[in-house]
Design a protein around this motif. Sequence first.
Motif, short mmCIF file in Angstrom:
data_model
loop_
_atom_site.label_atom_id
_atom_site.label_comp_id
_atom_site.label_asym_id
_atom_site.label_seq_id
_atom_site.Cartn_x
_atom_site.Cartn_y
_atom_site.Cartn_z
N LEU A 8 0.81 -1.12 0.02
CA LEU A 8 -0.13 -0.13 -0.02
C LEU A 8 0.84 1.23 0.06
CD1 LEU A 8 -2.97 1.02 0.31
CD2 LEU A 8 -2.57 1.01 2.76
N HIS A 12 2.54 4.58 -4.13
CA HIS A 12 2.53 5.96 -4.28
C HIS A 12 3.75 6.19 -5.31
CE1 HIS A 12 0.42 7.43 -0.88
NE2 HIS A 12 1.20 6.71 -0.18
N HIS A 93 3.09 15.30 7.08
CA HIS A 93 2.26 14.09 6.64
C HIS A 93 2.80 13.38 5.57
CE1 HIS A 93 -1.06 15.46 9.74
NE2 HIS A 93 0.29 14.72 10.37
N LYS A 96 6.30 11.88 5.72
CA LYS A 96 6.16 10.55 6.48
C LYS A 96 5.78 9.64 5.59
CE LYS A 96 5.54 12.33 11.22
NZ LYS A 96 4.49 12.15 12.40
N GLN A 97 4.76 9.85 4.49
CA GLN A 97 4.33 9.01 3.65
C GLN A 97 5.51 8.57 2.68
OE1 GLN A 97 1.10 10.60 1.54
NE2 GLN A 97 -0.17 10.91 3.62
N VAL A 100 8.16 6.33 4.40
CA VAL A 100 7.63 4.90 4.27
C VAL A 100 7.89 4.31 2.79
CG1 VAL A 100 5.66 3.53 4.64
CG2 VAL A 100 5.97 5.43 6.35
N GLY A 109 8.76 5.04 14.10
CA GLY A 109 7.65 5.47 13.69
C GLY A 109 6.91 4.62 12.42
N TYR A 113 3.46 2.76 12.52
CA TYR A 113 2.25 3.20 11.57
C TYR A 113 1.52 1.92 10.87
CZ TYR A 113 3.69 7.92 12.58
OH TYR A 113 4.01 9.26 12.98
N GLN A 114 2.68 1.04 10.52
CA GLN A 114 2.25 0.05 9.55
C GLN A 114 1.74 -1.18 10.25
OE1 GLN A 114 5.85 -0.08 7.35
NE2 GLN A 114 4.98 0.56 5.33
N ALA B 46 -2.05 7.39 12.13
CA ALA B 46 -1.15 6.14 11.36
C ALA B 46 -1.42 6.29 9.95
CB ALA B 46 -1.39 4.74 11.94
N ALA B 49 0.12 9.00 7.82
CA ALA B 49 1.53 8.99 7.73
C ALA B 49 2.13 8.02 6.66
CB ALA B 49 2.33 8.59 8.97
N THR B 201 6.97 6.48 19.73
CA THR B 201 8.22 6.28 18.78
C THR B 201 9.31 7.24 19.40
OG1 THR B 201 6.96 8.29 17.74
CG2 THR B 201 6.69 5.98 16.90
#
Lengths: 188, 289
Positions: A8, A12, A93, A96-97, A100, A109, A113-114, B46, B49, B201
Amino acid sequence: MSEETRELSEGHAEEDLMAAIRENIKACMQCGTCTGSCGSAYAMDFTPRQMWRMVQLGMVDEIFNSRTFSLCSSCYYCTLRCPRGLPLTESIHGLKQLAVAKGVAEKKGARFYQTFLDTVRRYGRVREMELMARYFIAMKSPVLPLSFTPLGMKLMMKGKVSPEMPQFFRPGKLDGIFRKVKELEARS
Amino acid sequence: MKYFYYSGCSLEGTALEYDISTRAVMQALGVELIELDDWTCCGASAAEAVSELLSMVLPARNLALAARMDQDCDFVIPCSACYLNLRKVDEHLDRDEGLREKINAVLQEEELSYKGGIKSRHLLDVLATDIGAEMIKAKVNRKLSGLRIAPYYGCQALRPYGGYDDPEEPRCMEPLIEALGAEVHPWPMGAKCCGAGLMTTKKEIALELTGELLKAAKGADCIATVCPMCQMNLDSYQKKVSQVKGEDLRISVLYLPQLIGMAFGLNAEALKLDLNMAYTDSLRTKLKN
């Protein structure tokens, strides 16, 4: 972390995302209000103001080698106060995306999130106890769980979290939604 | 008065007492809460992000469930992160037609759709604006006299959307605290950040931020909160924070509806006071007298 969640984030179009962030920040005049408003700035290697300049200049490697964006707690003070009205928290954000997606966020982090989203995909809601257990496994750190043990014990004694059996083999509650999001993001 | 009620995941677990006390206080006030049986996680911090679209679809799914129920009312949301996420959907739908289409293409997987238009409101907004200090005062039968309460708003209840109070110097909790017969602890920290998810975190930073809050709360009997994340950062790490700061920073931290419920004469069981991590003996004794 499951393949589903990893893919996922890889779906991107990285360059488009970075271009969108640069576009958001184009009007930054380097006044430093963001830095002055940031509760975490003291612990950053580059201040928020410096980081936005790096975004304007396209210094991608420097941005992702720094810990600045990962220290944002989404308090929205900078967004509120920015005299140019730029969507700063939202742009973090975005960073951060990207971290990842690029796989450069091999830090706590991103893993957190994942793992979080994977429990959401599976059950629809977050099961806090299982989330933390799986986060510890994903981090492969023998000492990390120890720093949370006293809290975990207190929560269990209060009956606030209960150890539940993970259900790995039945279809996830939100599989359809996660699949479709991935499909649309791959297309854009 | 009736609202859709979105409790969110934390209120089923670590913040159970927030859920139960909110329901108890709303019932005492004659406010009807409409449940959504099949609600799912809002994505918390989450989803945003990892994926922009997912961070819109997860809250939108809940709005779509409400839209299907054909009731003309707003959402009331006790958790600040859930509130931000649900409200974000409508804020973005209004200015981005493409996004609306994408969200609905995903929701179609579950035969749901959302056109927009349902208002998402924080519990604090509903208590302060719709219900108000007068209505709360009328229900008080056990004044919290002599109690000094520090109102803590946190971030996401106020920023970036808010609209019902000043996002830098919020005041809307003060008339409510006074309505309970208690006194407001004046402090400049009401809208400052507790560190939120950084406690998981980047712990050293969250401990620092929380430490500053707890230090400024000295002199108060209790901090009142309106968010499960703020509550946990403030109440569960007090020993550690005291070590880091080199002083005793223990203090009671209760959810605002628990304090309102106490003044309404609801008992400890109805407000689940036994579940709180920081409800000190000195406050217990003070309340008994």
